[in-house]
Design a protein around this motif. Structure first.
Motif: not given
Ligand SMILES: C[S@@+](CC[C@H](N)C(=O)[O-])C[C@H]1O[C@@H](n2cnc3c(N)ncnc32)[C@H](O)[C@@H]1O
Length: 271
Positions: A16, A69, A71, A90, A136, A141
């Motif tokens: 990421w 979450v 974000c 976060m 998303t 995860i």
């Molecule tokens: C597909 S993007 C979506 C971002 C945001 N929610 C949006 O809709 O614009 C997935 C996000 O989840 C974060 N992410 C993935 N696994 C994560 C984790 N275990 N804890 C926190 N963030 C996580 C990634 O860094 C990424 O920014």
């Protein structure tokens, strides 16, 4: 751009962070947080179908304590702060978080936002929230223990009467053809079972994107010559947009993504 292929091995924080460094600061930042490295027109379609599906649940009172979450570049954090929310965003990636902060400043809502670099599986935001939003994130995860822990940590951060709204790839029937090393389209009942086990009750569920064309094309896209791939993507965008915009929320069974609206079991506050 024809998108960026998934790596052979998924190390979430590296993956990421790399994605954020390449695309988070570019234009809308959607190439970092929607379909990785795909053209703007395609990611705009995704953004709008998500926005329309989420819209009924993002109508908040000023002062609502919001947790966004995973974000990313903060597209939902900033929107909710613009609506008067007091927002904590976060994310695993420091560059996503820096970009979310920068974008909140540009939009004039930084005073109502704070951003934290954390792993959702170990979420500790130090307070409870009236609304938890996740778009998303769980679909990326992949480790079952981390997934369960992420949902449990969100449950532990929801204030009494609070609501959690999650949008995830969650087809109603088994569909693994788009799965990669970084993404899992879990069947819908897998999420519903997990929510129940972690103390949530489903208050509503709606669809997002019932048009099937993009999930037909995506597994084959990178094998196509660039010009053909782009034409196919433009065709898919043109065909999908009216279907998803008009029917997205209502065609729940056919939708690839789902919006889950959840409250803690026994919480009788209406969702
Ligand atoms: C597909 S993007 C979506 C971002 C945001 N929610 C949006 O809709 O614009 C997935 C996000 O989840 C974060 N992410 C993935 N696994 C994560 C984790 N275990 N804890 C926190 N963030 C996580 C990634 O860094 C990424 O920014």
């Amino acid at each position: 751009m024809n998108g960026v292929p998934a790596p052979d091995r998924y190390v979430p924080d590296h993956y990421w962070e790399d994605r954020a460094r390449r695309f988070a600061a570019q234009g809308s930042g959607l190439a970092a947080v929607c379909s990785y490295g795909m053209p703007e027109f395609y990611n705009r379609m995704i953004h709008w179908s998500q926005y329309l599906a989420l819209r009924p649940w993002l109508d908040i009172e000023p002062g609502t304590r919001v947790l966004d979450v995973g974000c990313g570049v903060g597209r939902w954090s900033s929107l909710l702060a613009q609506r008067g929310g007091v927002v904590t965003g976060m994310d695993l990636s420091p560059t996503m978080i820096a970009e979310a902060q920068r974008r909140a400043e540009v939009k004039g809502v930084a005073s109502r936002c704070r951003f934290l670099v954390q792993d959702l599986a170990q979420l500790d935001a130090g307070e409870a929230f009236d609304l938890i939003v996740g778009v998303t994130v769980l679909q990326h995860i992949l480790d079952p223990k981390a997934l369960r822990s992420a949902v449990q940590r969100m449950a532990d951060h929801l204030a009494p009467g609070g609501r959690m709204v999650l949008l995830e790839a969650a087809p109603a029937t088994i569909a693994e053809h788009c799965d990669t090393t970084v993404f899992r389209a879990r069947q819908r009942h897998v999420y519903l079972d997990l929510f129940k086990q972690t103390g949530f009750e489903l208050r509503a569920i709606s669809g997002v994107d019932p048009a099937p064309f993009k999930t037909w094309l995506l597994p084959h896209l990178r094998g196509l010559p660039r010009a053909l791939g782009m034409s196919a993507l433009a065709g898919v965008t043109l065909l999908s947009t009216p279907i998803d915009v008009l029917f997205g929320r209502f065609a729940v069974q056919r939708s690839w993504h789902a919006v889950f609206v959840l409250q803690r079991t026994g919480d009788d506050h209406a969702a």
